[in-house]
Design a protein around this motif. Sequence first.
Motif, mmCIF file in Angstrom:
data_model
loop_
_atom_site.group_PDB
_atom_site.id
_atom_site.type_symbol
_atom_site.label_atom_id
_atom_site.label_comp_id
_atom_site.label_asym_id
_atom_site.label_seq_id
_atom_site.Cartn_x
_atom_site.Cartn_y
_atom_site.Cartn_z
ATOM 1 N N ALA A 1 0.676 -1.441 0.385
ATOM 2 C CA ALA A 1 0.541 0.238 0.080
ATOM 3 C C ALA A 1 0.933 1.427 -0.219
ATOM 4 O O ALA A 1 1.564 1.322 1.019
ATOM 5 C CB ALA A 1 -1.259 -0.338 1.219
ATOM 6 N N ILE A 2 0.445 1.718 -1.323
ATOM 7 C CA ILE A 2 1.590 3.223 -1.914
ATOM 8 C C ILE A 2 0.890 3.782 -1.537
ATOM 9 O O ILE A 2 0.111 4.098 -2.417
ATOM 10 C CB ILE A 2 3.080 2.855 -2.237
ATOM 11 C CG1 ILE A 2 2.933 2.742 -3.606
ATOM 12 C CG2 ILE A 2 3.703 1.629 -1.996
ATOM 13 C CD1 ILE A 2 3.533 2.593 -4.636
ATOM 14 N N CYS B 1 -2.540 -0.205 -4.235
ATOM 15 C CA CYS B 1 -2.518 -1.536 -3.208
ATOM 16 C C CYS B 1 -2.902 -2.559 -4.102
ATOM 17 O O CYS B 1 -3.263 -2.836 -4.788
ATOM 18 C CB CYS B 1 -3.743 -1.093 -2.184
ATOM 19 S SG CYS B 1 -4.176 0.423 -1.968
ATOM 20 N N LYS B 2 -1.952 -3.488 -2.797
ATOM 21 C CA LYS B 2 -2.721 -5.149 -3.384
ATOM 22 C C LYS B 2 -2.423 -5.785 -2.197
ATOM 23 O O LYS B 2 -1.873 -5.842 -1.599
ATOM 24 C CB LYS B 2 -1.186 -5.340 -3.824
ATOM 25 C CG LYS B 2 -1.254 -6.706 -4.451
ATOM 26 C CD LYS B 2 -0.033 -7.758 -5.374
ATOM 27 C CE LYS B 2 0.760 -8.554 -4.117
ATOM 28 N NZ LYS B 2 0.344 -9.062 -3.589
ATOM 29 N N ASP C 1 -6.629 6.553 0.472
ATOM 30 C CA ASP C 1 -5.845 6.100 1.353
ATOM 31 C C ASP C 1 -5.997 4.686 0.964
ATOM 32 O O ASP C 1 -7.463 4.144 2.080
ATOM 33 C CB ASP C 1 -6.214 7.260 2.206
ATOM 34 C CG ASP C 1 -5.711 8.354 2.208
ATOM 35 O OD1 ASP C 1 -4.704 8.776 0.909
ATOM 36 O OD2 ASP C 1 -5.580 8.955 2.998
ATOM 37 N N CYS C 2 -5.586 3.995 1.494
ATOM 38 C CA CYS C 2 -5.201 2.595 1.976
ATOM 39 C C CYS C 2 -4.032 1.819 2.766
ATOM 40 O O CYS C 2 -3.255 3.308 2.701
ATOM 41 C CB CYS C 2 -5.768 1.925 0.742
ATOM 42 S SG CYS C 2 -4.359 1.919 -0.228
ATOM 43 N N GLU C 3 -4.079 1.351 3.720
ATOM 44 C CA GLU C 3 -3.239 0.527 4.593
ATOM 45 C C GLU C 3 -3.522 -0.745 4.395
ATOM 46 O O GLU C 3 -4.284 -1.510 4.586
ATOM 47 C CB GLU C 3 -3.638 0.962 5.757
ATOM 48 C CG GLU C 3 -4.337 1.094 6.956
ATOM 49 C CD GLU C 3 -4.323 1.244 7.799
ATOM 50 O OE1 GLU C 3 -2.552 2.557 8.302
ATOM 51 O OE2 GLU C 3 -4.996 1.412 8.658
ATOM 52 N N GLU D 1 -4.722 -8.238 4.559
ATOM 53 C CA GLU D 1 -5.633 -8.020 3.906
ATOM 54 C C GLU D 1 -5.530 -5.965 3.208
ATOM 55 O O GLU D 1 -5.020 -5.227 4.271
ATOM 56 C CB GLU D 1 -7.155 -7.842 4.272
ATOM 57 C CG GLU D 1 -7.012 -9.192 4.083
ATOM 58 C CD GLU D 1 -7.542 -9.824 3.292
ATOM 59 O OE1 GLU D 1 -7.642 -9.021 1.752
ATOM 60 O OE2 GLU D 1 -6.415 -11.153 2.621
ATOM 61 N N ILE D 2 -6.100 -5.537 2.382
ATOM 62 C CA ILE D 2 -5.912 -4.017 1.835
ATOM 63 C C ILE D 2 -7.566 -2.885 2.990
ATOM 64 O O ILE D 2 -8.321 -3.633 2.436
ATOM 65 C CB ILE D 2 -6.017 -3.120 0.999
ATOM 66 C CG1 ILE D 2 -4.354 -4.213 0.242
ATOM 67 C CG2 ILE D 2 -5.812 -1.950 0.635
ATOM 68 C CD1 ILE D 2 -3.198 -3.624 1.354
ATOM 69 N N GLY D 3 -7.206 -1.877 3.626
ATOM 70 C CA GLY D 3 -7.887 -0.653 3.892
ATOM 71 C C GLY D 3 -8.559 -0.217 3.843
ATOM 72 O O GLY D 3 -7.326 0.188 3.415
ATOM 73 N N LYS D 4 -9.548 1.341 4.422
ATOM 74 C CA LYS D 4 -9.151 2.327 4.645
ATOM 75 C C LYS D 4 -8.086 2.714 5.483
ATOM 76 O O LYS D 4 -8.060 1.973 6.358
ATOM 77 C CB LYS D 4 -10.548 2.887 4.724
ATOM 78 C CG LYS D 4 -11.294 3.140 3.269
ATOM 79 C CD LYS D 4 -12.398 3.614 3.506
ATOM 80 C CE LYS D 4 -13.455 4.236 2.295
ATOM 81 N NZ LYS D 4 -14.635 4.680 1.922
#
Length: 317
Positions: free
Chosen positions: A116-117, A125-126, A139-141, A148-151
């Motif tokens: 997540a960049i 994101c991946k 935005d993601c983290e 997993e990726i989320g806000k």
Amino acid sequence: MKKRRTGFTLIELLAVIVILAVIALIATASIIQIIDRSERGALEDSAYGIIEAGNVFYIDHVLPSVNETSEDRMNFEVIGGKFVNVKNKEEKLEFKGSMPKSGKLQIHANGDTAIAICSNKYCACKSIAQTRVTVQREDCEIDEDTGEIGKKKDTTPIGTVISYIVSSSPPNGYLACDGSIYKISEYPKLAESIKEGLGTYNYFGGDGVTTFAVPNLKGEFLRGTGTNDHTNQGSGATVGIHQDATSHPFLEVYSNRLFAQRSSSPSESGPRNIDSVSKKVTQKESSIPLNVGSNQSSVAEFTSRPTNTSVLYCIKY
């Protein structure tokens, strides 16, 4: 024989200007789209470059020593303009592409990666389960537990008080500290934090059953609780305790000088039982008329107030 017309009429000139303006708008929009696609593409390329660098790091440093006691995952993060190992900042990723503004890469023990960049406008994101990078405006983290990726989460603790100076209305996620009463069901996390930390839902107001109140900090200064090593003065009060202003009930101006009057009432013939002459008084510093004569004095009640700037105190809910 008709005279040949030269030049443009006013209508024709206006039509040309309109056409040129439309062309300029279309061209500007196209340029913006090109720049936008370029930024998205560059960020996506950087994401794949970082993933590739992570794979190389895994093969060179992790795979040879994988065993039952190996860590489940390794985390890399943008720190100081470098993509470094969070636990060993001497280890950094060298990759093709531009350094993102912020971001993280997670490498699991089996070699799977999550990324997540973010740049100024986009995030790439991946998650662990995905094979392709996606670019989005939000935005993601990375969830460090699942990959997993989320806000991006707001990690500000509930009940945090901030000073806000750009508006008289609180920012998103905050309430103004003005003593207002709210339903516990509307802001359950804040109400619960007040109860857990201070003992009751209605510590600052409300009925404590269905309603609670936020602290009223209008016109207040905040101070650190307890005492310190510099003066060891003041109250050792715990967090949340309110103190009234310290007043000086009898400060006497005599011949335009400020005296501290220790007695319970002012003297008739000038200040007696005085502590000391503190300083020359100016009209700016005192609301007392300063036209007293050499044998006259004027008495009033004072409180201490330093220079200050108003802010809006807000509490996180």
